[in-house]
Write a protein that holds these residues in place. Sequence first.
Motif, PDB file in Angstrom:
ATOM      1  N   TYR A  28       0.830  -1.208   0.000  1.00  9.40           N
ATOM      2  CA  TYR A  28       0.000   0.000   0.000  1.00  9.40           C
ATOM      3  C   TYR A  28       0.866   1.261   0.000  1.00  9.40           C
ATOM      4  O   TYR A  28       0.554   2.224  -0.702  1.00  9.40           O
ATOM      5  N   ASP A  29       1.968   1.259   0.765  1.00  7.27           N
ATOM      6  CA  ASP A  29       2.873   2.417   0.790  1.00  7.27           C
ATOM      7  C   ASP A  29       3.377   2.725  -0.615  1.00  7.27           C
ATOM      8  O   ASP A  29       3.338   3.873  -1.065  1.00  7.27           O
ATOM      9  N   ILE A  30       3.851   1.682  -1.307  1.00  4.65           N
ATOM     10  CA  ILE A  30       4.403   1.864  -2.648  1.00  4.65           C
ATOM     11  C   ILE A  30       3.329   2.349  -3.610  1.00  4.65           C
ATOM     12  O   ILE A  30       3.550   3.282  -4.396  1.00  4.65           O
ATOM     13  N   LEU A  31       2.157   1.743  -3.549  1.00  5.32           N
ATOM     14  CA  LEU A  31       1.063   2.178  -4.425  1.00  5.32           C
ATOM     15  C   LEU A  31       0.673   3.625  -4.141  1.00  5.32           C
ATOM     16  O   LEU A  31       0.367   4.388  -5.065  1.00  5.32           O
ATOM     17  N   GLU A  32       0.704   4.008  -2.885  1.00  5.88           N
ATOM     18  CA  GLU A  32       0.376   5.382  -2.509  1.00  5.88           C
ATOM     19  C   GLU A  32       1.408   6.367  -3.074  1.00  5.88           C
ATOM     20  O   GLU A  32       1.059   7.431  -3.574  1.00  5.88           O
ATOM     21  N   TYR A  33       2.680   5.999  -3.012  1.00  4.28           N
ATOM     22  CA  TYR A  33       3.731   6.858  -3.578  1.00  4.28           C
ATOM     23  C   TYR A  33       3.549   7.007  -5.086  1.00  4.28           C
ATOM     24  O   TYR A  33       3.656   8.108  -5.628  1.00  4.28           O
ATOM     25  N   LEU A  34       3.268   5.903  -5.767  1.00  6.92           N
ATOM     26  CA  LEU A  34       3.068   5.945  -7.216  1.00  6.92           C
ATOM     27  C   LEU A  34       1.839   6.781  -7.570  1.00  6.92           C
ATOM     28  O   LEU A  34       1.884   7.597  -8.496  1.00  6.92           O
TER      29      LEU A  34
END
Length: 65
Positions: A28-34
Motif C-alpha cells: 500500500y505504501d508503494i502504491l500510494e507513492y506511485l
Amino acid sequence: MNYHDIITIDPGKRSGKPCIRGMRITVYDILEYLAGGMTEAEILEDFSELTSEDIIAVKTDWLHC
C-alpha cells in the motif's frame, strides 16, 4: 519470477499487511507513492533497500487483485 517471494505477510509486522520482503514497507505504501506522482526512480532513491523488482512485484500484485 514468483512475486510471492517478494510480497510477504507476517501477522506481527504492520498488522499483517502485505510487505516487501519482510520489511516494514507495505504494498500500500508503494502504491500510494506511485499514485501521488512519485516515479519508480524517486522511490528507489528514497528507499535504497528496495529494488526495481520490488516495484514490479507491487504493480503485478495490484493488477491481479
